[in-house]
Design a protein around this motif. Structure first.
Motif, short mmCIF file in Angstrom:
data_model
loop_
_atom_site.label_atom_id
_atom_site.label_comp_id
_atom_site.label_asym_id
_atom_site.label_seq_id
_atom_site.Cartn_x
_atom_site.Cartn_y
_atom_site.Cartn_z
N LYS A 184 0.86 -1.18 0.00
CA LYS A 184 0.00 0.00 0.00
C LYS A 184 0.89 1.23 0.00
CE LYS A 184 -3.93 -2.01 2.32
NZ LYS A 184 -4.90 -1.93 3.40
N ILE A 185 0.59 2.15 -0.90
CA ILE A 185 1.33 3.41 -0.94
C ILE A 185 0.33 4.56 -1.03
CG2 ILE A 185 3.37 2.38 -2.01
CD1 ILE A 185 2.52 3.66 -4.68
N GLU A 192 5.73 -2.56 -9.16
CA GLU A 192 5.15 -1.41 -9.86
C GLU A 192 5.33 -0.09 -9.11
OE1 GLU A 192 1.07 -2.56 -10.36
OE2 GLU A 192 1.48 -3.34 -12.37
N GLU A 193 5.89 -0.13 -7.91
CA GLU A 193 5.95 1.07 -7.09
C GLU A 193 6.68 2.22 -7.78
OE1 GLU A 193 7.33 2.70 -2.68
OE2 GLU A 193 7.89 0.67 -3.29
N LEU A 196 7.22 2.79 -10.93
CA LEU A 196 6.45 3.27 -12.07
C LEU A 196 5.28 4.14 -11.62
CD1 LEU A 196 5.96 3.02 -15.20
CD2 LEU A 196 4.38 1.17 -14.60
N MET A 197 4.57 3.70 -10.59
CA MET A 197 3.42 4.45 -10.09
C MET A 197 3.83 5.81 -9.51
SD MET A 197 0.83 2.71 -10.76
CE MET A 197 0.50 1.07 -11.33
N ARG A 198 4.91 5.82 -8.78
CA ARG A 198 5.39 7.08 -8.21
C ARG A 198 5.86 8.04 -9.30
NH1 ARG A 198 5.20 7.01 -2.81
NH2 ARG A 198 5.38 5.02 -1.72
N GLU A 199 6.52 7.50 -10.33
CA GLU A 199 6.98 8.34 -11.44
C GLU A 199 5.79 8.90 -12.22
OE1 GLU A 199 9.29 10.56 -13.91
OE2 GLU A 199 9.92 9.57 -12.06
N ALA A 200 4.76 8.10 -12.40
CA ALA A 200 3.55 8.57 -13.10
C ALA A 200 2.91 9.73 -12.33
CB ALA A 200 2.56 7.43 -13.28
#
Length: 96
Positions: free
Chosen positions: A6-7, A24-25, A27-31
């Protein structure tokens, strides 16, 4: 071992808790970062626009880029041409 984590992503001054696969962390943070960068650029340029309109502009820009990438990566015309040339070669070698 649980591969889900969970983030909390901060996007446009709001926090969004999401559960994702561990790999995927980044990638999700960069998005989320890219959304915020573009949103801040629009905020600087269009200081009087409502936040909802700025977010819509960011979404539109990302959608446009996505569509351009899809067109660029479309291999169907090449596949059709290769099939056509293959058929021509096969006909030639059969003596037709």
């Amino acid at each position: 071992m649980n591969d889900k984590i969970k983030i909390n992503l901060q996007i446009a001054d709001s926090y969004y808790p999401i559960t994702i696969d561990r790999e995927e962390e980044e990638l999700m943070r960069e998005a989320a970062k890219q959304v915020n960068v573009r949103l801040n650029a629009y905020r600087e340029h269009y200081k009087t626009l409502q936040p909802e309109k700025l977010i819509a502009m960011v979404a539109y820009q990302f959608a446009q880029e996505n569509l351009k990438l899809r067109q660029r990566n479309d291999t169907e015309p090449y596949t059709v041409k290769i099939k056509e040339l293959t058929e021509m070669l096969e006909e030639y070698f059969r003596g037709e």
